[in-house]
Design an enzyme around this catalytic site. Structure first.
Site, PDB file in Angstrom:
ATOM      1  N   LYS A 134       0.840  -1.204   0.000  1.00  0.00           N
ATOM      2  CA  LYS A 134       0.000   0.000   0.000  1.00  0.00           C
ATOM      3  C   LYS A 134       0.877   1.257   0.000  1.00  0.00           C
ATOM      4  CE  LYS A 134      -1.777   1.520   4.086  1.00  0.00           C
ATOM      5  NZ  LYS A 134      -1.399   2.941   4.313  1.00  0.00           N
ATOM      6  N   ASN A 135       1.892   1.257   0.830  1.00  0.00           N
ATOM      7  CA  ASN A 135       2.692   2.473   0.970  1.00  0.00           C
ATOM      8  C   ASN A 135       3.616   2.727  -0.220  1.00  0.00           C
ATOM      9  OD1 ASN A 135       1.387   2.894   3.337  1.00  0.00           O
ATOM     10  ND2 ASN A 135       3.122   2.437   4.672  1.00  0.00           N
ATOM     11  N   CYS A 148      -5.231  12.237  12.850  1.00  0.00           N
ATOM     12  CA  CYS A 148      -5.626  10.892  12.461  1.00  0.00           C
ATOM     13  C   CYS A 148      -5.647  10.022  13.699  1.00  0.00           C
ATOM     14  CB  CYS A 148      -4.695  10.331  11.410  1.00  0.00           C
ATOM     15  SG  CYS A 148      -3.172   9.727  12.089  1.00  0.00           S
ATOM     16  N   ARG A 203      -1.015  14.567  12.926  1.00  0.00           N
ATOM     17  CA  ARG A 203      -0.114  14.200  11.832  1.00  0.00           C
ATOM     18  C   ARG A 203       0.269  15.460  11.077  1.00  0.00           C
ATOM     19  NH1 ARG A 203      -1.057   8.146   9.722  1.00  0.00           N
ATOM     20  NH2 ARG A 203       0.875   7.902   8.601  1.00  0.00           N
ATOM     21  N   ASP A 257       4.688   0.331  12.027  1.00  0.00           N
ATOM     22  CA  ASP A 257       3.494  -0.311  11.473  1.00  0.00           C
ATOM     23  C   ASP A 257       3.393  -1.798  11.828  1.00  0.00           C
ATOM     24  OD1 ASP A 257       2.725   2.066  10.375  1.00  0.00           O
ATOM     25  OD2 ASP A 257       3.127   1.527   8.292  1.00  0.00           O
ATOM     26  N   ARG A 291      -8.442  -0.751   4.738  1.00  0.00           N
ATOM     27  CA  ARG A 291      -7.552   0.247   4.132  1.00  0.00           C
ATOM     28  C   ARG A 291      -6.228  -0.384   3.700  1.00  0.00           C
ATOM     29  NH1 ARG A 291      -5.757   4.094   8.107  1.00  0.00           N
ATOM     30  NH2 ARG A 291      -4.404   4.516   6.356  1.00  0.00           N
TER      31      ARG A 291
END
Ligand code: UD1
Length: 416
Positions: A22-23, A116, A121, A305, A397
């Site tokens: 995703k990133n 967030c 953030r 993460d 997500r």
């Protein structure tokens, strides 16, 4: 409202193919604006964050289509330079469009990203980098407006190696006049992946993976295709799930070097892990032991993460493991939910002390953020009885088919 219903205690066996990161996809989707041509992104996971990024491209006048795990973008039709609040809210990382829009259109207007679920953030480093390249930045009616008739390559020093700020600087620098040198750049593998994409566009960018990234600006009009790297955090999640249960699992399509710190920690916990080319083999008897402090740091340190998922694995380990969270404030919200399963977690500021217990039992819990939600699934797999996880939009997500993957491994899990 759907929930994930997990009955813990099952053995996990079999193979998982890890999907694209995703990133990596998100900044590459933003970078596709620079192409002024067609980009085909391969290994593109089906995630709500990616769909939100695709919506942003369409809003901007680009053509963007998904064909299974492939996304095709044609950015020649770019006709707007603003991202309204509704779209920004759908994906918090949409600030990544700032550098690319500014470079391509000379202006970008973004509704301010709110706080967030991981705490405030800020985007000061992003804006500082763009200012250094010549952007004038103002705030009007809740939006950030960046303007630059001409971006010029400069030295950009980041006071912290922010992933997003490094990417925004690289994107803006790609169409700037002259050479940009980003110092104290983030070294995450996703920065390297973005560099690969930019190089495919014809930008002479180098240094990704080191603290100094150099980008020589150029004019671009190119059709390219790019395959994104595997998602190391998704891989870490399946490794943690295997660790927390009795298991013998094969993770294919990974880059083991990207998982060095996570694998090191899981080995210390007592898992047997072997790497062979693009595959990791993990075996766990479910009897884990506490490990030295798990301290999150920018890459190549332990990834923030993966902190919640490793914490989930530590819940039943013998002894006490300290977790130290150095990247985000407010990244222990999953701990509260884990306590509902019987976890023994004490938090003081950045430190969480996790003492293993053999009395983890299923309970209703709520995902409060993406990785925290995945961690609850890991904890539930190792708990006795049934856990119901709500708040699945967070998990969606970042995980393409989490429950299907775990079910294929033998977990008792379903979305109800
Ligand atoms: C990216 C990842 C996210 C990961 C994080 C850290 C994406 C889409 N997301 O997020 O999954 O958790 O890296 O590995 O790639 N900061 C500032 N000012 C700024 C920017 C950041 O103070 O302008 C601070 C943040 O508040 C945070 C730290 O820097 O404390 C790290 O943030 P950063 O590396 O920028 O993370 P993201 O790019 O947002």
């Amino acid at each position: 409202m759907s929930v994930l219903r997990i009955t813990g205690g099952r053995e996990l066996r079999g193979e998982v193919r890890v999907h694209g990161a995703k990133n990596s996809v998100l900044p590459i989707i933003a970078a596709s604006l620079l192409a002024n041509g067609e980009t085909v992104i391969h290994n593109c996971p089906k995630l709500s964050d990616v769909e939100a990024a695709i919506k942003i491209l369409r809003h901007l006048g680009c053509r963007a289509e998904r064909r299974d795990r492939e996304v095709a973008v044609d950015s020649r039709g770019l006709s707007r330079l603003d991202i309204p609040h509704g779209l920004m809210r759908e994906m918090r990382s949409s600030v990544i469009f700032l550098g690319a829009l500014l470079a391509r259109g000379g202006e970008a207007s973004l509704s301010l990203p709110g706080g967030c679920e991981l705490g405030p953030r800020p985007i000061d480093l992003h804006l500082g980098a763009l200012r250094a390249l010549g952007a004038k930045i103002t705030e009007e009616g809740g939006s950030i407006i960046c303007r630059a008739a001409r971006l010029r390559g400069r030295r950009v020093n980041l006071s912290f190696p922010s992933v997003g700020a490094t990417e925004n600087a690289m994107l803006a620098a790609s169409l700037a006049e002259g050479t940009t040198i980003v110092t104290n750049a983030a070294r995450e593998p996703e920065i390297w992946d973005l560099q690969c994409y930019l190089r495919a566009l014809g930008v002479n960018a180098y240094g990704a993976g080191t603290p100094t990234v150099v980008v020589e600006g150029t004019r671009i009009s190119a059709d390219v295709s790019h395959s994104v790297i595997p998602d190391r955090i998704v891989a870490a999640t399946y490794l943690a799930a295997a660790a927390a249960t009795r298991s013998k699992v094969e993770l294919s399509g990974v880059i083991p070097a990207h998982l060095a710190t996570v694998v090191g920690t899981l080995r210390e916990m007592g898992c047997e892990i072997r790497a062979e080319r693009e595959t990791l083999y993990i075996e766990s008897d479910g009897n884990l032991r506490a490990v030295r402090p798990v301290i999150t740091e920018p890459y190549p340190g332990f990834p923030t993460d993966a902190q919640p998922q490793l914490m989930a694995a530590a819940l039943r380990a013998k002894g006490t493991t300290a977790f130290v969270e150095n990247i985000f404030e407010n990244r222990y919200r999953h701990a509260e939910e884990m306590r509902r399963l019987g976890a023994d977690i004490k938090i003081e500021g950045r430190v969480a002390m996790v003492t293993g217990t053999d009395k983890l039992t299923g309970a209703p819990v709520t995902a409060t953020d993406l990785r925290g939600g995945a961690a609850l699934a890991v904890a539930a797999l190792g708990a006795e009885g049934v856990t119901e996880i709500s708040g699945l939009h967070h998990i969606d997500r970042g995980y393409d088919g989490l429950e299907d993957t775990l079910r294929a491994l033998g977990a008792e899990i379903r979305r109800a």
